[in-house]
Design an enzyme around this catalytic site. Structure first.
Site: not given
Ligand SMILES: Cc1ncc(COP(=O)(O)O)c(C=O)c1O
Length: 398
Positions: A186, A214, A245
């Site tokens: 990310s 992502h 996202k």
């Molecule tokens: C790689 C990754 N996994 C999980 C999440 C968590 O997702 P959410 O925003 O739906 O809690 C994110 C988001 O920030 C992320 O970038």
């Protein structure tokens, strides 16, 4: 007696940054309607969002959310396990399973909870999680739950088969293992090298979860993400992700074998004891999934925009690391300088970005993360390149 609040009094970092005027967090937007946003009464170019396909303002997505509130109300006020499941959750699960070509799907309230759920439900005594250092915070939190359940974890160097093999060689015969990796990292935009990592994992019978938060909408045919991008989806056991996202909503999902998901939903506190996604958020995700398939130009444009900026910044001489996506980091490597560059981009050039400094990143890896949308125009991208040129020269980055 020690006072618990002592740590609060000792926490100086945020106070110091606020005093220096370089505090970058919790900024409150008056409007965030896509490639531009309004901050402190001023229109800024938004390079700090995950609205990759630009769907948060799509008429069909908005209408689906509004209609769901009209018919179903604002919340199910309960967990999926008891009173919080509705037909809309199940419809989204069917669509996701179909979209990914997996047997089943589970819809969660956030993506964060997906990783907590998998780790808590599937990793216990005698099990091992394999991760690299830069996996998402939710995976680390999941690992904590796994440790509490008697599992252990080991780390390998990101995308290094040699390092992974070394860890695999050290596993005990009796141990069962799960590799958990981000499909697209990310902060750095680097893609997980699944074709290289899978053979040694398969040889050892290690199960694989790709957190493709992502990757969805960013990579692969129809935006199916990292596993499909490499054509290895039949060798990946579980794909997890988020609606926050590309799918322009909030919520999370997991796809995989029906029996595995059924086990997860009966053993994961983050699924059983949290309220379900509200009708409007589930309806928005469902509509966004449809729009993504109906308007494939968005995925193409997102990739094109990423390539344009990567080529532009690389030819200017910026250090972009290993990105090959529309997440484009600029490595600055020094924390204080990163915050100054961030501030200058915003204050002087009206460009909003995300700074990553330690402890969020390892020392020496401070960077400014920029991310692009299908709805950024060439003019937006040229403005960004122009701002970077000026800031880069001033700070000796190029
Ligand atoms: C790689 C990754 N996994 C999980 C999440 C968590 O997702 P959410 O925003 O739906 O809690 C994110 C988001 O920030 C992320 O970038």
């Amino acid at each position: 007696m020690s006072d618990l609040w002592e740590k609060v009094r000792a926490f100086e970092a945020a106070r110091e940054a606020r005093r220096a005027g370089t505090y970058p967090y919790f900024r409150s937007f008056e409007l965030n309607d896509g490639p531009e946003a309004v901050l402190d009464g001023r229109r800024v170019l938004m390079l700090g969002s995950n609205n990759y396909l630009g769907l948060t303002t799509h008429p069909k997505v908005r209408a689906a959310a509004t209609e769901a509130i009209g018919t179903l109300g604002t919340s199910m006020t309960g967990s999926r396990f008891v009173n919080g499941t509705m037909a809309l959750h199940e419809e989204l699960e069917e669509r996701l399973a179909e979209f990914y070509g997996y047997e089943a799907a589970l819809v969660f309230t956030t993506g964060y909870q997906v990783n907590l759920a998998v780790c808590a439900a599937l990793l216990g005594e005698g099990d091992v999680a394999l991760i690299d250092r830069s996996v998402h915070a939710s995976i680390y939190d999941g690992i904590r739950l796994a440790l509490a359940g008697g599992a252990r974890f080991v780390r390998y160097r990101r995308n290094s088969v040699t390092s992974l093999q070394r860890q695999l060689d050290r596993l005990q015969e009796s141990e069962a293992a799960l590799l958990i990796a981000d499909g697209v990292y990310s902060a750095e935009g680097e893609v997980c090298d699944l074709p290289a990592l899978l053979p040694p994992l398969e040889a050892r019978g290690v199960r694989v979860l790709v957190d493709d938060a992502h990757g969805l909408g960013m990579l692969g045919p129809g935006g199916r993400g990292t596993a499909h991008h490499f054509g290895v989806e039949s060798r990946v056991d579980l794909i997890g992700g988020t609606f926050s996202k590309s799918l322009a909503s909030t919520g999370g999902f997991l796809v995989g074998r029906a029996d595995v998901l059924d086990f997860v939903r009966h053993h994961a506190p983050s699924f059983i004891f949290a309220a379900s996604g509200a009708p409007s958020t589930v309806a928005a995700a469902l509509a966004a999934l449809e729009v993504m398939q109906e308007e494939p130009w968005r995925i193409e444009r997102l990739q094109e925009n990423g390539r344009y900026v990567v080529e532009g910044l690389r030819s200017l001489g910026f250090d972009l690391g290993e990105t090959s996506t529309a997440i484009v980091p600029v490595f600055i490597r020094d924390d204080a300088r990163t915050l100054h560059v961030w501030q200058e981009l915003l204050e002087e050039h009206g460009v909003y970005t995300n700074p990553f400094v330690s402890p969020g990143v390892q020392p020496g890896r401070a960077l400014i993360r920029t991310s692009y949308m299908a709805t950024h125009t060439r003019d937006h991208l040229d403005r960004a390149l122009d701002a970077w040129t000026r800031v880069g020269r001033r700070h000796g980055l190029i």
